[in-house]
Scaffold this motif. Structure first.
Motif, short mmCIF file in Angstrom:
data_model
loop_
_atom_site.label_atom_id
_atom_site.label_comp_id
_atom_site.label_asym_id
_atom_site.label_seq_id
_atom_site.Cartn_x
_atom_site.Cartn_y
_atom_site.Cartn_z
N UNK A 73 0.83 -1.21 0.00
CA UNK A 73 0.00 0.00 0.00
C UNK A 73 0.87 1.26 0.00
N UNK A 74 2.18 1.07 -0.07
CA UNK A 74 3.09 2.21 -0.13
C UNK A 74 3.31 2.88 1.21
N UNK A 75 3.03 2.17 2.29
CA UNK A 75 3.16 2.75 3.63
C UNK A 75 4.56 2.45 4.17
N UNK A 76 5.46 3.38 3.97
CA UNK A 76 6.83 3.16 4.43
C UNK A 76 7.31 4.26 5.36
N UNK A 77 6.49 5.29 5.56
CA UNK A 77 6.81 6.29 6.57
C UNK A 77 5.50 6.91 7.04
N UNK A 78 5.55 7.47 8.25
CA UNK A 78 4.34 8.08 8.80
C UNK A 78 3.82 7.28 9.98
N UNK A 101 3.97 3.40 15.26
CA UNK A 101 2.66 3.07 15.82
C UNK A 101 2.20 4.16 16.77
N UNK A 102 0.94 4.55 16.66
CA UNK A 102 0.35 5.50 17.60
C UNK A 102 -0.75 4.71 18.31
N UNK A 122 -5.20 11.57 15.23
CA UNK A 122 -4.86 11.77 13.82
C UNK A 122 -4.04 13.05 13.65
N UNK A 123 -2.95 12.94 12.89
CA UNK A 123 -2.09 14.09 12.58
C UNK A 123 -1.90 14.11 11.06
N UNK A 124 -1.23 15.14 10.53
CA UNK A 124 -0.97 15.14 9.07
C UNK A 124 -0.13 13.95 8.63
N UNK A 125 0.55 13.29 9.59
CA UNK A 125 1.40 12.14 9.24
C UNK A 125 0.68 10.80 9.30
N UNK A 150 -13.43 9.41 6.12
CA UNK A 150 -13.43 10.86 6.37
C UNK A 150 -12.02 11.45 6.30
N UNK A 151 -11.04 10.70 6.79
CA UNK A 151 -9.67 11.23 6.87
C UNK A 151 -8.75 10.67 5.79
N UNK A 152 -9.29 9.87 4.88
CA UNK A 152 -8.48 9.33 3.79
C UNK A 152 -7.38 8.39 4.28
#
Ligand SMILES: *Cc1c(COP(=O)(O)O)cnc(C)c1O
Length: 373
Positions: A73-78, A101-102, A122-125, A150-152
């Motif tokens: 899914x391209x999740x490699x940072x954040x 992880x949050x 939820x943050x911009x990251x 809602x938050x994509x």
């Protein structure tokens, strides 16, 4: 004194040996041991049907499946919002993929992520939410879907405990963007070790997942277009999965019988609470956790010790919460998930597996109730 052979928290579902031998005979004839051979392809098709999804690529284990899901899914940072009340794998997959992880606290009644606390985290990251269907109890799927949309954010379920369940008329695997199932020996359904990623649509995603599973290779070429790993399921493991799928309803039936004995035995015990399946769930009877009341003089550890004296081995599952792991010391705020922490200190999973008889469950319940009285 122990009155019979030891009872462990779990014991694998095993098909009759001659059935397995018959299943693997063709592997000896073909010499195809791995690389998505005929057994793999059959099991993948069988599981697409059983889980009622378009795609169910299979893996060497559930943990690698989770990692591949994140990378595909391209999740490699954040950041990924998740629960600390889970098996190590959920958190480790996030961290190993370079994500943060949050931790969100859990619902005190079903132990799944508390969606009312997600939006504040939820943050911009933030990239994704990774909830867990703990003990096969479904997460609050509609509310989670609303927040994710809602938050994509991607919504990736750790469904390791929820194999084959149906919830509100939909297969559990149909919720969210993707669901990971573990086919480990300790789970309701096993291929010795194994994992599956279940999802609908996204044909391009399937190709990406399969590439990452095998060194990032482009099909039928020596070239790699993606950074990949090796997470393939072998033909022998797929054969075990094929056999066990034929017997799964027997395994679940035996579990259900023991589950109902426990449920009856603990119904009027004020010191412990147990799980209640929602009415619109078709459950798989994966676990039988008991939660010892905070005001009870007897602790969870006292009960585990009393059972061990009888050669009965319950498990403190999940304890500690993953945010407290030594590997993460000082990295995550533990005090922000007080419910998860409190539950982890009071929860005990009693033995529940297909080899258990209702009499075993009666004996175990008696030891627990005697300890509490
Ligand atoms: C078992 C399990 C996993 C990992 O599965 P493996 O197949 O053992 O790698 C992940 N999450 C949870 C909640 C599990 O119980």
């Amino acid at each position: 004194m122990p009155s019979s052979s030891p009872i462990y928290v779990t014991s694998p579902g095993l098909p009759p040996l001659d059935e397995f031998v018959q299943e693997i005979a063709s592997i000896w004839e073909s010499g195809i041991l791995t690389h998505q051979g005929p057994k793999y392809r059959q099991l993948e098709r069988d599981l697409e049907q059983y889980l009622r999804v378009d795609h169910a690529p299979l893996f060497a284990n559930g943990h690698l499946a989770l990692q591949v899901a994140l990378r595909a899914l391209g999740l490699t940072s954040g950041e990924v919002i998740t629960t600390p009340f889970t098996f190590a794998s959920t958190t480790m997959a996030i961290v190993e993929c370079g994500l943060t992880p949050v931790f969100c606290d859990i619902d005190p009644t079903d132990f799944t992520i508390d969606e009312s606390k997600i939006e504040a985290l939820i943050t911009p990251n933030t990239k994704a939410i990774m909830p867990v269907h703990v003990y096969g109890l479904p997460c609050h799927v509609e509310a989670l879907e609303d927040i994710a949309r809602k938050h994509g954010l991607y919504l990736i379920y750790d469904a390791a405990h929820a194999f084959g369940e149906t919830f509100r008329g939909k297969a559990i695997a149909q919720y969210g963007d993707m669901s990971m199932f573990s086919l480990h020996a300790t789970k309701v359904y096993n291929s010795v070790e194994g994992g599956a990623l279940a999802f609908n649509g996204h044909d391009g995603l399937l190709a990406k997942i399969c590439a990452i599973r095998q060194f990032g290779e482009i099909a039928h070429s020596a070239d790699s277009e993606l950074v990949g790993t090796n997470a393939k399921m072998t033909e022998i493991h797929a054969a075990m999965g094929i056999c066990n799928l034929r017997h799964l309803s027997e395994y679940i039936d035996a579990r259900r019988k023991a589950f109902l004995v426990y449920k009856g035995a603990f119904a009027s015990c004020p010191s412990i609470t147990t799980i209640t399946y929602p009415a619109d769930l078709d459950p798989n009877y994966a676990y039988y956790p008991v939660l010892v009341s905070g005001s009870c003089a007897i602790s969870r550890d006292d009960i585990a010790d009393a059972l061990a004296k009888e050669d009965i081995y319950a498990r403190k599952y999940f304890y500690p919460i993953t945010s407290e792991f030594t590997a993460f010391r000082g990295r995550f705020p533990i005090q922000e998930t007080p419910i998860a922490k409190s539950v982890s200190e009071r929860i005990l999973c009693l033995p529940l597996h297909p080899q258990m008889t209702p009499d075993d469950a009666k004996r175990i319940a008696r030891v627990v109730l005697t300890t509490l009285s």
